[in-house]
Structure formats: C-alpha cells, structure tokens
Design an enzyme around this catalytic site. Structure first.
Site, PDB file in Angstrom:
ATOM      1  N   SER A  32      35.906  39.221  41.496  1.00  0.00           N
ATOM      2  CA  SER A  32      35.852  40.559  40.927  1.00  0.00           C
ATOM      3  C   SER A  32      35.019  40.554  39.638  1.00  0.00           C
ATOM      4  CB  SER A  32      37.272  41.072  40.684  1.00  0.00           C
ATOM      5  OG  SER A  32      37.293  42.458  40.435  1.00  0.00           O
ATOM      6  N   ASP A  81      36.723  46.809  50.915  1.00  0.00           N
ATOM      7  CA  ASP A  81      37.046  46.525  49.514  1.00  0.00           C
ATOM      8  C   ASP A  81      36.264  47.519  48.660  1.00  0.00           C
ATOM      9  OD1 ASP A  81      37.118  45.604  46.898  1.00  0.00           O
ATOM     10  OD2 ASP A  81      36.824  43.501  47.418  1.00  0.00           O
ATOM     11  N   HIS A 112      41.125  44.463  48.119  1.00  0.00           N
ATOM     12  CA  HIS A 112      40.439  43.680  47.088  1.00  0.00           C
ATOM     13  C   HIS A 112      41.198  42.400  46.717  1.00  0.00           C
ATOM     14  CE1 HIS A 112      37.619  43.077  43.820  1.00  0.00           C
ATOM     15  NE2 HIS A 112      38.595  43.061  42.921  1.00  0.00           N
TER      16      HIS A 112
END
Length: 234
Positions: free
Chosen positions: A122, A198, A213
């Site tokens: 991320s 995602d 995610h």
C-alpha cells in the site's frame, strides 16, 4: 565494554534507518545474510514493524530459498494517513525513502554478496518505488525533502523490488503528489501486485481501502513475488 559498545552501535543503526534484522540477536546483527528483505508496511497495518504483508513476504522468501539465511528489516517511516494534504504525505514518504535508501547503501557496501529485496504494501509500495526512482518531481515546497536517486552501484545488489496494493496513478493525481516511476536500472527487477477489485491499486478514487486490499498476505501473491525475485538469485 565490548558488549555495551555493540548495543550502542545497534541503537545507532536503528536511529539512522540502517538494517538491523528482525529475528536475530545483537551478536548476529553485523553478519550478512544470503537474502535480505527490506519492507515498508502500509498505513496502520497490523504486524509492526514490517506489517502482516511484510511478514508473509519474508516467509515466502524463506520457503523459496530453503537452507539459506533469509532476513527482514523494516523501512522506518510514519506512514501518515493525512492523504488530503499532499505535502504532509510526501514528507512522510520521503522519510521512508531515506530509510530504505540508507539501508540499501549500507548493505550493498557492508554485505556485497547479499542479495537485496525491497518491498512494500500500500503506502509502503509508494516508498519502495520512490526509493528506486530516478525522476521524482514534486511541489516546490517539498523538493528539499525529496531524497536523491541511489547510486548506480547499488542496483547490482538488488534482486527485486515488489509492491502489493500500491496506489494507482489516479490516486496520486487526486492527492497532488508525483506519480511513481522506477529507474531504468530496476524496471526489469520490479513487479507490482494488485488484486482485481482492490480500490487502492485498481484505479479507484481516493478513499478508505476496501476489504480486498487487506488480502495480500493470504492470497498467494507473496509466493509469486518470491518466485519472481528468485529468477535473479542463483
């Protein structure tokens, strides 16, 4: 006295963002691994300091290279969740980039035979990618905070750069920070992993991450990433 000096050196290494591997005692901190993973966690991700995805990546590398010494160290940065203010976000990421680059330089010089792997989940994927970029252009206010590119000599020690759920270009445009561009020295060694649906990496607007995610630690992509990295490690 020698033991006290070692503890001080290890503490200095942590402060400077140098590589102090997880899972080894201080006596082994100066040793060199066969494979060393540097991983940047995602925003508010569990499993500090490398995050749940970083731990999964470490396990996948250990499985991919049985019998080898595979270690992991965290990329240290705030992982700010203040995405609406691009300069705040970029300064947080820049601190992570410096930590990653410091560790890469240190390990490349100190452990020249160690194969290095840089990864991030991320927001940590942003850190990892910026760390191997050669063209970061940001707002004038924060240009002074943007680290300089790594020397070309480091690239030959890096076996792979892998990211999981890193934000798509739309996310960067909306936040107002420069997009991620990998240096030519690392492009063939870089692989980005994104689960379909995602909303962070799949082209959605800036928003809180959806449940998809958070699945990179369990969906097999870290194993795929370890296999990708393995192509560059003999």
């Amino acid at each position: 006295m020698a033991k006290r000096l070692l503890v001080v050196l290890v503490s200095v290494g942590i402060f400077l963002g140098l590589a102090v591997p997880i899972g080894t005692g201080t006596a082994a901190a100066a040793d060199c691994a066969d494979v060393h993973l540097l991983f940047a966690r995602g925003t508010a991700e569990a499993g500090a300091p490398v995050g749940t995805t970083g731990r999964a990546m470490h396990r996948s590398l250990q499985s991919r290279f049985p019998g080898k010494d595979v270690r992991v160290s965290p990329v240290r940065y705030q992982a700010s969740d203040d995405f609406q203010k691009g300069t705040v976000f970029l300064r947080s990421v820049a601190a992570g980039v410096r930590s990653a680059q410091n560790q890469l330089r240190y390990l490349a010089q100190t452990c020249p035979r160690t194969r290095l792997v840089l990864g991030g989940f991320s927001q940590g994927g942003v850190v990892a990618t910026y760390a191997v970029s050669d063209q970061i252009a940001g707002p004038a206010l924060v240009l002074a905070d943007v680290p300089t590119p790594l020397p070309a000599s480091v690239a030959r020690h890096v076996a792979g750069v892998v990211t999981f759920g890193a934000p798509a270009d739309r996310w960067f445009r909306e936040v107002g920070v420069p997009p991620m561009r990998v240096s030519a020295l690392y492009r063939h060694k870089t692989r980005d992993y994104c689960i379909s649906g995602d909303n962070i990496c799949d082209g959605g607007p800036v928003d809180r991450p959806n449940t998809v995610h958070g699945r990179y630690a369990v969906n097999g992509m870290t194993a795929a990433a370890a296999n990708f990295v393995g192509r560059n490690i003999r």
